[in-house]
Design an enzyme around this catalytic site. Sequence first.
Site, PDB file in Angstrom:
ATOM      1  CE1 TYR A  82      -3.374  -2.629  -0.069  1.00 26.70           C
ATOM      2  CE2 TYR A  82      -3.820  -2.270   2.255  1.00 26.70           C
ATOM      3  CZ  TYR A  82      -4.109  -2.907   1.063  1.00 26.70           C
ATOM      4  OH  TYR A  82      -5.129  -3.826   1.017  1.00 26.70           O
ATOM      5  CE  LYS A 123      -6.037  -6.915   0.329  1.00 23.54           C
ATOM      6  NZ  LYS A 123      -6.672  -7.452   1.520  1.00 23.54           N
TER       7      LYS A 123
HETATM    8  P1  FBP Z   1     -11.388  -4.816   2.467  1.00 28.01           P
HETATM    9  O1  FBP Z   1     -11.820  -5.671   1.297  1.00 28.01           O
HETATM   10  O2  FBP Z   1     -12.365  -4.892   3.595  1.00 28.01           O
HETATM   11  O3  FBP Z   1     -11.036  -3.409   2.039  1.00 28.01           O
HETATM   12  O4  FBP Z   1     -10.058  -5.474   3.025  1.00 28.01           O
HETATM   13  C1  FBP Z   1      -8.866  -5.334   2.331  1.00 28.01           C
HETATM   14  C2  FBP Z   1      -7.770  -4.804   3.227  1.00 28.01           C
HETATM   15  O5  FBP Z   1      -6.530  -4.830   2.533  1.00 28.01           O
HETATM   16  C3  FBP Z   1      -7.594  -5.530   4.529  1.00 28.01           C
HETATM   17  O6  FBP Z   1      -6.868  -6.717   4.392  1.00 28.01           O
HETATM   18  C4  FBP Z   1      -6.929  -4.475   5.364  1.00 28.01           C
HETATM   19  O7  FBP Z   1      -7.211  -4.591   6.705  1.00 28.01           O
HETATM   20  C5  FBP Z   1      -7.563  -3.228   4.881  1.00 28.01           C
HETATM   21  O8  FBP Z   1      -8.022  -3.462   3.571  1.00 28.01           O
HETATM   22  C6  FBP Z   1      -6.623  -2.049   4.889  1.00 28.01           C
HETATM   23  O9  FBP Z   1      -7.380  -0.911   4.691  1.00 28.01           O
HETATM   24  P2  FBP Z   1      -6.764   0.529   4.656  1.00 28.01           P
HETATM   25  O10 FBP Z   1      -6.481   0.815   3.224  1.00 28.01           O
HETATM   26  O11 FBP Z   1      -7.871   1.391   5.195  1.00 28.01           O
HETATM   27  O12 FBP Z   1      -5.531   0.542   5.501  1.00 28.01           O
END
Ligand code: FBP
Length: 249
Positions: free
Chosen positions: A139, A170
């Site tokens: 991310y 991911k």
């Molecule tokens: P969701 O499908 O509920 O968005 O989950 C995906 C995810 O990557 C989770 O594994 C993780 O906890 C969350 O999104 C992280 O979200 P953020 O971008 O708010 O940190």
Amino acid sequence: MQELFTEGKTLILACDQGFEHGPEDFNLQNIDTQYIFDLAIEGKYNAVALQAGLAKHYYKGDNRRVPLIVKLNGKTKFDNDDPVSYQHTSVEYAVQLGASAVGYTIYLGSSHEQVMFKEFAKICEEAHKYGILAVCWMYPRGPAIKDDLDTDVLAYAARIASELGADIVKLKFNGDVSAMKWVVKCAGKTKVVFAGGSKVSPSKFLGVVEQMHESGACGLAVGRNVWQSDQPLKITAAIREVFGLKHNL
Ligand code: FBP
């Protein structure tokens, strides 16, 4: 037991949000981790992804029919300006719990990115020694990132995950199918799954899932759009159909 991949595709049910966002994402029904496992089994998910503490209590008996991904790090919602998420659980412990894979989040663009690169690279080495997979939640976030959905940023994220040794990366999806095809290419032999995001209407979500499939993703790692739904198995069947998987749920 379900396998981590079905015909090269994987649908992962993510349930690490209690750590990342807090219990506010949940209700009286889905706060129960058994509910998540029941859904994963009935929905023929390829894995459930959660923290070790939940795995310790729930990864037993029938729940072992679904493969387990143990998250090795996590941070709270309070820390998003310049985020860092340190490893707090070992690969060895994940293996003892029965994991088929370990997961780790890297915040590309944070001033702490080097720490997370180093931890994740080591995790890949260890996981591969144990014969399990390493999944990178990649991310882009922090002072260097103006737009976390920018195609060049996502392509860079995909590439780094691949170069660090991730088996699966991911990523978030930016809605531009031809751009996301490039992002998937940049991941090389690392398989790409897209994150679901916060809950939207089923029709909107399934429209995005179709685009994700078209982009060349091998699947999804989805949470809230499934377990916050009133009809989680119906939405699961629809996701499976998009990815060409049997869906007689
Ligand atoms: P969701 O499908 O509920 O968005 O989950 C995906 C995810 O990557 C989770 O594994 C993780 O906890 C969350 O999104 C992280 O979200 P953020 O971008 O708010 O940190």
